[in-house]
Enzyme design. Structure first.
Site, PDB file in Angstrom:
ATOM      1  N   GLY A 193       0.792  -1.223   0.000  1.00 48.14           N
ATOM      2  CA  GLY A 193       0.000   0.000   0.000  1.00 48.14           C
ATOM      3  C   GLY A 193       0.826   1.276   0.000  1.00 48.14           C
ATOM      4  N   ILE A 194       0.451   2.206   0.871  1.00 49.68           N
ATOM      5  CA  ILE A 194       1.140   3.489   0.952  1.00 49.68           C
ATOM      6  C   ILE A 194       2.604   3.286   1.321  1.00 49.68           C
ATOM      7  CG2 ILE A 194       1.264   5.673   2.235  1.00 49.68           C
ATOM      8  CD1 ILE A 194      -1.824   5.493   2.548  1.00 49.68           C
ATOM      9  N   TYR A 236     -10.402   3.557  15.235  1.00 43.64           N
ATOM     10  CA  TYR A 236      -9.545   4.120  14.192  1.00 43.64           C
ATOM     11  C   TYR A 236      -9.467   5.641  14.327  1.00 43.64           C
ATOM     12  CZ  TYR A 236      -7.309   4.565   9.622  1.00 43.64           C
ATOM     13  OH  TYR A 236      -6.420   4.827   8.619  1.00 43.64           O
ATOM     14  N   LYS A 256      -6.011   7.776  15.128  1.00 52.49           N
ATOM     15  CA  LYS A 256      -5.447   8.728  14.159  1.00 52.49           C
ATOM     16  C   LYS A 256      -5.501  10.157  14.679  1.00 52.49           C
ATOM     17  CE  LYS A 256      -4.183   5.835  10.954  1.00 52.49           C
ATOM     18  NZ  LYS A 256      -2.736   5.624  10.706  1.00 52.49           N
ATOM     19  N   THR A 258      -5.555   1.180  -1.554  1.00 58.32           N
ATOM     20  CA  THR A 258      -4.559   0.249  -1.024  1.00 58.32           C
ATOM     21  C   THR A 258      -5.144  -1.154  -1.040  1.00 58.32           C
ATOM     22  OG1 THR A 258      -5.383   0.543   1.232  1.00 58.32           O
ATOM     23  CG2 THR A 258      -3.624   2.009   0.520  1.00 58.32           C
ATOM     24  N   GLN A 289     -14.837  20.396   2.820  1.00 56.33           N
ATOM     25  CA  GLN A 289     -16.282  20.623   2.751  1.00 56.33           C
ATOM     26  C   GLN A 289     -16.826  21.116   4.091  1.00 56.33           C
ATOM     27  OE1 GLN A 289     -17.927  17.191   0.081  1.00 56.33           O
ATOM     28  NE2 GLN A 289     -16.191  16.388   1.203  1.00 56.33           N
TER      29      GLN A 289
END
Lengths: 249, 256
Positions: free
Chosen positions: A17-18, A153, A157, A190, A249
């Site tokens: 992935g990243i 999560y 984060k 990912t 947004q």
């Protein structure tokens, strides 16, 4: 661009992935990379300027061994990309404490231990560069805004965001030549996300992103490479949001 | 830096000032062609023109010039700005309007006038055309004696986000982001320090400067080149998934 010649990077979660895209980008820019991952490296064709260390980022003893391996193999560390991360979702009333801890252990303990154990070596190496050494902690737009049923999560984060700022202030105050910034990707194609998301989820990610698409891992890697380089020499304690407009947004 | 901007056509306003000039130089070094404007025509660009960014007719003329020579615009750096330093009670309306005119009206006029040229670029440029609006740490938090300036820079921040979403929704392939420098070694910051002394906020320049220094955890002000390299990143394909974002280049100013 070749901005990172002679520099040594550590990328956790570097096989997929990243993380994998970041390893490739840093190599392209001239760095040598220690790839750390929970999975075995196998024959992945990352090239001669890499080494691999197996690392569970939540295990402090393994961190001590990993930093010794970097010191022995490369003798320096200029760039740390604390990328390893796992998900953590579910209705808050049913999440088992051990599942909560599993997410926090990888996503937050892993970043804390990375900084704690890499900082000494990075403080030495950072003196060789105008922009110092660079720590890049991978947070998420989920460290800035929330989704229902993403409690573990979101919490992990969001914590990485402010751990990053606190570390940046501490190192700046101590005159250590280490910049510390966080990266906040939006939804990225990912393997992990594509495997664990159904069609409805993927449609939600795409429709909710003003750009109308998900990111490629290489687009996050390019942001990480910018922060790793002297081009970001006056940036510390900042958030680099790479989200196709999600949080605007 | 170097490389990565070959064939890029960029416009930088306020190119006579520190950050503007450094941005022009960084773009040129990367291989771009740069239209540089300021109230008095600068000398650093591929094409140098005098421009008052509050003058709508002037924007139309500039668009014509760019259209005829290049037919498109890849990067638009709205950098021109002024900083009013005043107490609120002494801030007269004419000065307030001047602050909003240069820092905020210019954003609308610029994007409107350049939109056809930016859309043309968006049709083919990898990563899309890129608009970079200079806000400030003063667009993220308030500061005493700078209400007008902070108001204007806060407006730049949200104009940028709105434009980013609008252009994305309209599928123009034009990204829009804001840049938020902290204290940078420029003539504008020198003027701000002078104004603090003039207002009696600080007894002398050294004291005023020390107070601003203390707001930067990294222990120094930034150099114009350190902002220019961030702007160059936003101009480049490397930032292809960034729109509506804030690039904060402030030595830790807003982290505490």
């Amino acid at each position: 661009m070749i901005r990172l010649a002679g520099r040594v990077a550590l990328v956790t979660g570097g096989l997929r992935g990243i993380g994998r895209a970041t390893v490739e980008r840093l190599l392209e820019e001239g760095a040598s990379v220690m790839v750390a991952d929970l999975d075995a490296a196998g024959d992945d064709g990352l090239g001669p300027n890499t080494a691999y260390v197996r690392l569970d980022v939540g295990d402090e003893d393994q961190w001590r061994a990993a930093v010794e391996a970097i010191r022995a193999r490369f003798g320096r560390l200029d760039i740390l990309v604390a990328n390893a991360g796992i998900g953590g979702t579910g209705p808050i009333r049913t999440i088992a404490l051990e599942d909560w801890h599993r997410t926090l252990r990888v996503n937050l303990d892993g970043v804390f231990l990375a900084t704690k154990h890499c900082a000494d070596l990075m403080a030495e190496s950072g003196r060789d560069h105008r922009g110092g050494a660079s720590i890049i902690n991978i947070s998420s737009i989920m460290g800035l805004v929330a989704l229902a049923q993403a409690g573990p999560y979101n919490a992990s984060k969001g914590a990485v965001r402010l751990l990053t700022k606190s570390t940046a202030l501490e190192f700046a105050g101590a005159k250590l030549p280490i910049r510390v910034n966080s990266v906040h990707p939006g939804f990225v194609e990912t393997p992990l996300l594509m495997e664990t998301s159904n069609a409805d989820a993927l449609a939600f990610y795409t429709a909710g992103t003003p750009m109308g698409r998900m990111a490629q891992p290489s687009e996050i890697a390019a942001a990480i490479a910018f922060l790793a380089s002297d081009d970001a020499s006056f940036m510390t304690g900042s958030e680099l949001v790479v989200d196709g407009g999600w949080t605007a947004q | 830096m170097g490389g990565g901007m070959d064939g890029t056509v960029a416009l930088v306003t306020g190119a006579g000032g520190g950050i503007g000039r450094a941005t022009v130089e960084a773009l040129l070094a990367g291989g771009a062609e740069v239209i540089a404007t300021d109230l008095k025509a600068p000398s650093c660009g591929t094409l140098n023109l005098a421009q008052d960014v509050t003058d709508e007719a002037g924007w139309a003329q500039l668009a014509t010039v760019i259209q005829e020579r290049w037919g498109r615009l890849d990067c638009l750096v709205n950098n021109a700005g002024i900083a009013t330093v005043s107490t609120i009670e002494d801030n007269d309306l004419a000065s307030w309007r001047r602050q909003m005119g240069v820092n905020v009206d210019s954003m609308l006029l610029s994007c409107k006038a350049m939109l056809p040229l930016l859309r043309e670029s968006g049709k083919s440029r990898p990563g899309g055309a890129s608009v970079i609006n200079l806000s400030s740490v003063g667009g993220l938090g308030g500061a005493p004696f700078m209400a007008a300036y902070c108001t204007s820079k806060g407006a730049v921040r949200l104009f940028s986000k709105s434009a980013a979403i609008e252009f994305a929704v309209l599928k123009y392939n034009i990204r829009v982001n804001s840049v938020h420098p902290g204290g940078i070694e420029t003539a504008m910051m020198d003027d701000i320090i002078d104004a603090y002394v003039r207002l009696g906020v600080a007894p002398d320049r050294a004291t005023a400067r020390a107070a601003v220094d203390a707001q930067h955890p990294i222990g120094r002000w930034g150099k114009p080149e350190e902002v220019a390299s961030g702007i160059l990143y936003l101009c480049s394909t490397a930032s292809s998934f960034m729109t509506g974002s804030e690039l904060v280049i402030d030595g830790g100013f807003t982290a505490h």
